[in-house]
Design an enzyme around this catalytic site. Structure first.
Site, PDB file in Angstrom:
ATOM      1  N   ARG A 237       0.852  -1.181   0.000  1.00 27.72           N
ATOM      2  CA  ARG A 237       0.000   0.000   0.000  1.00 27.72           C
ATOM      3  C   ARG A 237       0.897   1.243   0.000  1.00 27.72           C
ATOM      4  O   ARG A 237       1.902   1.298   0.717  1.00 27.72           O
ATOM      5  CB  ARG A 237      -0.889   0.031   1.244  1.00 27.72           C
ATOM      6  CG  ARG A 237      -2.082  -0.914   1.168  1.00 27.72           C
ATOM      7  CD  ARG A 237      -3.108  -0.450   0.125  1.00 27.72           C
ATOM      8  NE  ARG A 237      -4.287  -1.287   0.062  1.00 27.72           N
ATOM      9  CZ  ARG A 237      -4.452  -2.326  -0.753  1.00 27.72           C
ATOM     10  NH1 ARG A 237      -3.486  -2.695  -1.589  1.00 27.72           N
ATOM     11  NH2 ARG A 237      -5.576  -3.012  -0.758  1.00 27.72           N
ATOM     12  N   GLU A 266      -3.797   7.468  -5.419  1.00 31.40           N
ATOM     13  CA  GLU A 266      -4.041   6.699  -6.648  1.00 31.40           C
ATOM     14  C   GLU A 266      -5.356   7.141  -7.263  1.00 31.40           C
ATOM     15  O   GLU A 266      -6.323   7.338  -6.516  1.00 31.40           O
ATOM     16  CB  GLU A 266      -4.086   5.200  -6.332  1.00 31.40           C
ATOM     17  CG  GLU A 266      -2.747   4.687  -5.833  1.00 31.40           C
ATOM     18  CD  GLU A 266      -2.729   3.194  -5.522  1.00 31.40           C
ATOM     19  OE1 GLU A 266      -3.689   2.486  -5.857  1.00 31.40           O
ATOM     20  OE2 GLU A 266      -1.746   2.740  -4.920  1.00 31.40           O
ATOM     21  N   HIS A 285      -1.074   0.127 -10.080  1.00 33.31           N
ATOM     22  CA  HIS A 285      -1.646  -0.828  -9.106  1.00 33.31           C
ATOM     23  C   HIS A 285      -2.168  -2.085  -9.832  1.00 33.31           C
ATOM     24  O   HIS A 285      -3.353  -2.412  -9.760  1.00 33.31           O
ATOM     25  CB  HIS A 285      -2.769  -0.158  -8.295  1.00 33.31           C
ATOM     26  CG  HIS A 285      -3.024  -0.857  -6.980  1.00 33.31           C
ATOM     27  ND1 HIS A 285      -3.390  -0.200  -5.829  1.00 33.31           N
ATOM     28  CD2 HIS A 285      -2.959  -2.172  -6.643  1.00 33.31           C
ATOM     29  CE1 HIS A 285      -3.555  -1.081  -4.851  1.00 33.31           C
ATOM     30  NE2 HIS A 285      -3.292  -2.276  -5.328  1.00 33.31           N
TER      31      HIS A 285
HETATM   32  C1  GLV Z   1      -4.930  -5.223  -3.974  1.00 30.98           C
HETATM   33  O1  GLV Z   1      -4.270  -4.281  -3.735  1.00 30.98           O
HETATM   34  C2  GLV Z   1      -5.728  -5.933  -3.017  1.00 30.98           C
HETATM   35  O2  GLV Z   1      -5.813  -5.520  -1.849  1.00 30.98           O
HETATM   36  O3  GLV Z   1      -6.326  -6.952  -3.399  1.00 30.98           O
END
Ligand code: GLV
Length: 324
Positions: A237, A266, A285
């Protein structure tokens, strides 16, 4: 009459049908106050909520008095106010097992592309700069045999350690809340304090959830401890890292490069200084973003919602204790 649920993420057709065979589904584009106001009736009746990447907080829960279960198409749940869910006895379901291997693949991709400058040199080829046999200004650094430091030895950390140990012959250091005997026995990983890991690792790889304890865990002091040749990778994160300190460390040559799949904000703002740095690989991401894995996550999330609303929370539930 079937129970009502709110769906705030598009699902593959067969999964949508499966959901609709159990519930009356109201599909919305997001969970913003405007959307909630527009569908106030459906939100007030809904016993279930399914989707990803939106904030679920006390203000939203106020508008959903009938809610009994939320199901997120993700492993991370830092966007949920778990205390508020607990106070209202609402189950929170997630998908911890569906994405492990795919995220570990993404981490390897970040390590390899940062080390070998894959994105940067490919762009140079496209720009017509490959006009003669290449010299050192196109070279990268080795991955195999270098020391990998993994911060956070959960399921994904373990899958990364497996790749690094067997595939790349990398000595592995790790830091986690507790010792991990499987990582030590199978991959010869060595537990160490965070400071030692930061000082010794060639690749510092962060795979941590965002919590009060991990917020800005890696900042100015941490970057100062890393080797100038270190490559920093984050696929957990964004806010676990003080991004301003990361940018300064990269600009000042305190570390060599970074491979990033997550950011403090983001989508990453287009004017982020990170995008001006040639030694940064910035991804949108994509940790779990393959067709296969995203399908499996969505399927798990649909089943999780069906199960939770039947009181079956032995698997994939963040807060089973509220069952009482
Ligand atoms: C992705 O970042 C998730 O938490 O699945």
């Amino acid at each position: 009459m079937k129970p009502s649920v709110i769906l705030y993420k598009a699902l593959p057709e067969d999964l949508q049908k499966r959901l609709e065979s159990h519930f009356t589904v109201t599909q919305v584009k997001d969970l913003s106050p405007d959307t909630v106001a527009q569908h106030a009736d459906a939100f007030s009746r809904a016993v279930g909520l399914l989707g990803s990447s939106e904030k679920v907080d006390a203000a939203l829960l106020e508008k959903m008095p009938a809610l009994r279960a939320t199901s997120t198409i993700s492993v991370g749940y830092d966007n949920f106010d778990v205390d508020a869910l607990n106070a209202r006895h609402v189950f929170l379901m997630h998908t911890p097992y569906a994405l492990t291997e795919t995220v570990a693949d993404t981490l390897m991709a970040l390590i390899l592309s940062s080390a070998r400058r894959v994105v940067e040199v490919a762009e140079r080829v496209k720009a017509g700069e490959w006009t003669k046999s290449i010299g050192p200004d196109w070279f990268g650094v080795d991955v195999h045999g270098k020391t990998l430091g993994i911060v956070g030895m959960g399921r994904i950390g373990l899958a990364l350690a497996q790749r690094a140990h067997f595939g790349f012959n990398m000595p592995i250091l790790y830091n986690a809340r507790r010792h991990h005997s499987e990582a030590e026995e199978r991959f010869n990983a060595r537990y160490c304090e965070l400071d030692t890991l930061l000082q010794e690792a060639d690749y510092v790889c962060l795979i941590l959830p965002l919590t009060d304890e991990t917020y800005h865990l890696i900042g100015k002091d941490a970057f100062a401890k890393m080797k100038p040749s270190a490559i920093f990778i984050n696929a957990g994160r964004g806010p676990v890292v003080d991004e301003k300190a990361l940018i300064e460390a990269l600009q000042n040559g305190e570390i060599h490069a970074a491979g990033l799949d997550v950011f403090e904000q983001e989508p990453l703002p287009v004017d982020s200084p990170l995008l001006q740095l040639p030694n940064v690989v910035a991804l949108p991401h994509i940790g779990s973003a393959t067709h296969e894995t995203r399908y499996n996550m969505a399927a798990t999330a649909v089943d999780n919602l069906i199960n939770a609303l039947e009181g079956k929370v032995e698997k994939n539930c963040v807060n089973p204790q509220i069952k009482g």
